[in-house]
Design a protein around this motif. Structure first.
Motif, mmCIF file in Angstrom:
data_model
loop_
_atom_site.group_PDB
_atom_site.id
_atom_site.type_symbol
_atom_site.label_atom_id
_atom_site.label_comp_id
_atom_site.label_asym_id
_atom_site.label_seq_id
_atom_site.Cartn_x
_atom_site.Cartn_y
_atom_site.Cartn_z
ATOM 1 N N GLU A 1 0.660 -0.856 -0.068
ATOM 2 C CA GLU A 1 0.137 -0.254 -0.377
ATOM 3 C C GLU A 1 0.953 1.252 -0.205
ATOM 4 O O GLU A 1 0.157 2.468 -0.641
ATOM 5 N N LYS A 2 2.121 1.093 -0.090
ATOM 6 C CA LYS A 2 3.089 2.370 0.293
ATOM 7 C C LYS A 2 3.354 2.385 -1.609
ATOM 8 O O LYS A 2 4.509 3.421 -1.153
ATOM 9 N N ARG B 1 -4.757 -1.778 -8.235
ATOM 10 C CA ARG B 1 -5.766 -2.072 -7.545
ATOM 11 C C ARG B 1 -5.677 -3.581 -6.948
ATOM 12 O O ARG B 1 -6.172 -3.741 -5.695
ATOM 13 N N GLY C 1 -3.695 -4.231 -3.821
ATOM 14 C CA GLY C 1 -3.415 -3.241 -2.769
ATOM 15 C C GLY C 1 -3.287 -1.629 -2.775
ATOM 16 O O GLY C 1 -2.341 -0.905 -2.342
ATOM 17 N N MET C 2 -2.929 -1.486 -4.232
ATOM 18 C CA MET C 2 -1.750 -0.493 -4.379
ATOM 19 C C MET C 2 -3.301 1.809 -5.071
ATOM 20 O O MET C 2 -4.236 0.871 -5.427
ATOM 21 N N GLN C 3 -2.666 2.359 -5.168
ATOM 22 C CA GLN C 3 -3.563 3.354 -4.954
ATOM 23 C C GLN C 3 -2.752 3.266 -6.314
ATOM 24 O O GLN C 3 -1.034 3.387 -7.008
#
Length: 228
Positions: A168-169, A184, A187-189
């Protein structure tokens, strides 16, 4: 939309950093034209982000071409050997990558391209691509089992950073719907810079959508702002 701070950045390449999606269209249409078929933008948007054999199979299927995957890949490879070295960097790309490098933000490349096509596309742009700490080439990397929209390539790319950041970082930059879904799912922007013809109603999972990389404000995601 709430934007969360990140520490690492992953970039797609085709259609995001380089204008190679336009070159793909030229090459695919050359093959399709031999059989009286048209390679449409609708079909293009479906296959963007897929690995080589996957998009070859889908083009053959949707256009009903009398070719095997091997035939299609072989024919297009000859075309792209001439086209890909003409690749150009898209607006805002150099500014962002040099800026992040200057501030020691770890960056990786996560492209579905093969090693061979990557080398052709980046022939004139080695200085820029040397700034990535690593490159994950999905069509050649045995660790990337599935193409986008599956998350494999971004998970593999994130794990190549020496400090192994939490997923997520990582902030992903993409231009395709398949790429957005993959990011996504990892789990990432994801910041999307799509083709202007794309129907953005299909890109609801994107964290942020921009018309151009020139519009990106790094501070939105806790990254060092541009200094004007």
């Amino acid at each position: 939309m709430i934007y969360l701070p990140v520490s690492h950045v992953l970039f797609d390449m085709d259609g995001l950093l380089l204008n190679t999606e336009d070159l793909y269209t030229v090459g695919f249409q050359k093959v399709a034209s031999r059989y009286g078929k048209k390679f449409t933008f609708e079909l293009k948007s479906r296959i963007m982000g897929q690995q080589t054999r996957e998009f070859a199979g889908n083009i053959i299927k949707y256009l009903d071409l009398p070719l095997t995957i091997e035939d299609f890949v072989s024919e297009t490879r000859q075309i792209f050997e001439e086209l890909f070295p003409q690749s150009e960097i898209l607006p805002g790309v150099k500014k962002l990558i040099y800026h992040l490098n200057q501030h020691n933000i770890p960056m990786g490349l996560a492209t579905s391209s093969s090693k061979e096509s990557y080398e052709l596309k980046t022939l004139k742009h080695q200085d820029l691509f040397d700034l990535f700490s690593h490159k994950t080439l999905g069509s050649s990397d045995p660790d990337v089992k599935r193409g986008k929209p599956h998350p494999d390539i971004f998970i593999v790319a994130a794990n190549k950073f020496l400090d192994k950041p939490d997923l997520e970082k990582c902030l992903v930059f993409e231009d395709s719907i398949n790429g957005v879904k993959a990011a996504r799912a990892a789990g990432m922007q994801v910041v999307m810079v799509p083709d202007p013809r794309l129907d953005r109603s299909h890109a609801t999972e994107a964290t942020l959508i921009l018309d151009s990389m020139e519009e990106f404000k790094p501070e939105l995601f806790g990254l060092p702002p541009y200094e004007f």
